[in-house]
Design an enzyme around this catalytic site. Sequence first.
Site, mmCIF file in Angstrom:
data_model
loop_
_atom_site.group_PDB
_atom_site.id
_atom_site.type_symbol
_atom_site.label_atom_id
_atom_site.label_comp_id
_atom_site.label_asym_id
_atom_site.label_seq_id
_atom_site.Cartn_x
_atom_site.Cartn_y
_atom_site.Cartn_z
ATOM 1 N N ARG A 72 0.848 -1.234 -0.101
ATOM 2 C CA ARG A 72 -0.026 0.095 0.139
ATOM 3 C C ARG A 72 0.897 1.140 -0.021
ATOM 4 O O ARG A 72 0.719 2.140 -0.322
ATOM 5 C CB ARG A 72 -0.940 -0.170 1.243
ATOM 6 C CG ARG A 72 -1.961 1.092 1.050
ATOM 7 C CD ARG A 72 -2.857 1.323 2.156
ATOM 8 N NE ARG A 72 -2.595 1.866 3.393
ATOM 9 C CZ ARG A 72 -2.318 1.288 4.636
ATOM 10 N NH1 ARG A 72 -2.314 0.065 4.637
ATOM 11 N NH2 ARG A 72 -1.835 2.076 5.407
ATOM 12 N N TYR A 129 -14.386 18.134 -16.093
ATOM 13 C CA TYR A 129 -14.898 17.015 -15.885
ATOM 14 C C TYR A 129 -16.062 16.829 -15.023
ATOM 15 O O TYR A 129 -15.750 17.328 -13.689
ATOM 16 C CB TYR A 129 -13.820 15.924 -15.888
ATOM 17 C CG TYR A 129 -14.371 14.370 -15.697
ATOM 18 C CD1 TYR A 129 -15.070 13.870 -16.693
ATOM 19 C CD2 TYR A 129 -13.933 13.664 -14.589
ATOM 20 C CE1 TYR A 129 -15.714 12.542 -16.443
ATOM 21 C CE2 TYR A 129 -14.455 12.470 -14.361
ATOM 22 C CZ TYR A 129 -15.253 11.789 -15.532
ATOM 23 O OH TYR A 129 -15.638 10.300 -15.264
ATOM 24 N N ASP A 202 -5.456 19.235 -14.559
ATOM 25 C CA ASP A 202 -5.626 17.897 -15.218
ATOM 26 C C ASP A 202 -5.412 17.787 -16.640
ATOM 27 O O ASP A 202 -5.872 18.531 -17.484
ATOM 28 C CB ASP A 202 -7.226 17.465 -15.115
ATOM 29 C CG ASP A 202 -7.668 16.218 -15.562
ATOM 30 O OD1 ASP A 202 -6.941 15.714 -16.604
ATOM 31 O OD2 ASP A 202 -8.674 15.640 -14.900
ATOM 32 N N LYS A 227 -6.630 6.478 -19.479
ATOM 33 C CA LYS A 227 -6.846 7.292 -20.891
ATOM 34 C C LYS A 227 -5.320 6.908 -21.937
ATOM 35 O O LYS A 227 -5.066 5.841 -22.114
ATOM 36 C CB LYS A 227 -7.271 8.510 -20.943
ATOM 37 C CG LYS A 227 -8.484 8.850 -19.691
ATOM 38 C CD LYS A 227 -9.838 8.158 -20.240
ATOM 39 C CE LYS A 227 -10.823 8.633 -19.569
ATOM 40 N NZ LYS A 227 -11.515 7.839 -18.464
HETATM 41 N N1 PLP Z 1 -10.131 13.767 -15.451
HETATM 42 C C1 PLP Z 1 -10.671 13.620 -17.030
HETATM 43 C C2 PLP Z 1 -10.454 14.646 -17.982
HETATM 44 C C3 PLP Z 1 -11.532 12.585 -17.252
HETATM 45 O O1 PLP Z 1 -12.050 12.555 -18.592
HETATM 46 C C4 PLP Z 1 -11.680 11.478 -16.479
HETATM 47 C C5 PLP Z 1 -12.587 10.347 -16.723
HETATM 48 O O2 PLP Z 1 -13.116 10.081 -17.765
HETATM 49 C C6 PLP Z 1 -11.039 11.400 -15.179
HETATM 50 C C7 PLP Z 1 -10.322 12.551 -14.861
HETATM 51 C C8 PLP Z 1 -11.416 10.439 -14.083
HETATM 52 O O3 PLP Z 1 -10.541 9.510 -14.395
HETATM 53 P P1 PLP Z 1 -10.872 7.764 -13.921
HETATM 54 O O4 PLP Z 1 -11.818 7.409 -14.404
HETATM 55 O O5 PLP Z 1 -9.456 7.055 -14.316
HETATM 56 O O6 PLP Z 1 -11.066 7.987 -12.469
#
Ligand code: PLP
Length: 415
Positions: A72, A129, A202, A227
């Site tokens: 962990r 998001y 992000d 992604k």
């Molecule tokens: N940030 C963005 C821009 C996203 O598109 C997403 C998910 O689609 C996330 C964060 C969250 O990622 P996760 O699904 O890996 O938790």
Amino acid sequence: MTNHRRDRAEKRRFETDAVHAGEGRAGAEEDNGTGYYPISTPIYASTTFSHPDIETTDRILGGEQAGFSYARYDNPTVVAFERAVAALESPDGGARAFAFASGMAAMHAALASAELGPGATVLAAEQLYGSTATLLVQVSGMNGVETRFVDCYDLDAVEKKIEELKPRALVIESISNPLLRVADVPRIAEIAHRSGAALIVDSTFATPFLQRPLDLGADIVVHSATKYLSGHGDITAGVVVAGPPYDAALEPFRKLVGGTLGAFEAWLAHRGLKTLPLRVERQCENAREISARLAAHPKVAKVNHPALADHPDRDVARCVLEGSGGLVSFELDVEEAEARKAAFRFLNALRLCVKAPSLGDVYTLAIHPATSSHRELSPARRRRLGVKEALIRLSVGIEHPEDVIGDIEQALETL
Ligand code: PLP
């Protein structure tokens, strides 16, 4: 702007680091008497780690000696992936990467590392998001943090809100979903820092291949590694990259909250990272070609892609991105009353593009944002953000673009 991928001549170039960084140094220093070394860091499927004597364990647990103790906390396979991400996002070594079990867990940790405690205010981009916005309002909100939103493409509005609210942190995305607006990270960083706010970016849609936000003034970078970083649609993972003082908070936070990435997922993410430059380069080329062809199609009313002449952030994109990204969104040319039905008919007619709500994969993925990524928003808020019922978003893959275009054209013919 300088080219961040080529300015590293004195070090290794981006493509080389993508392949080599992190390998062979985390836990694989010893050949254990076998006489061979693995060229790919193995999957350390071990919950805990033993040492030659208990004094060593004591020093490792006390932080006086580097080493692995409990999965962990960290794991050699995870550390190998983290080192590779850090080499790509921060080649000068000023920042460390921390891997998490999802992009959301990574964002949660990033927010915590910016010391968002009771009474703090966060200023967040309206276009964030949806789950990040909800995380801020609901989870950070429970801890006494107030979140306010701003249109982060209106720099005067950002400046005013920052002066008025004196937020502890500002949260934006390099490229927004689904209209693919491009944030002016250097200007926003400058405005944020003037008031002492940390800038969290992000950068999931941009990847370090197109932008290194830390070099542009950001303090903390977050990725959903689900992604582009992993790139094959087979894992859920997240990463935070930050230097002092934020990195010091990330390690204990992850140990305690426990959202650490698993070894198997770290191994797949690290393997995916090796082809990131190849994949993203091809995805950008394909997306450019597809967006140009869609823009000329009689059944398409509007196309959003940063390389197109009518994109509102085309000039910003040229300054802050080294490429225009692999996402394209477009509106079908249909009456508003018929729009949802038409969008569903179009999506159901696709034979090659995969109807699935993610992005950054080797496959071309298609979604209807109004009923997927932006489903939780009220129709009025969707309208305000420009997420129309006729809007389709494509995450362009690495297939031959003519096959993807052919599939889209035959689906458009059904309208
Ligand atoms: N940030 C963005 C821009 C996203 O598109 C997403 C998910 O689609 C996330 C964060 C969250 O990622 P996760 O699904 O890996 O938790």
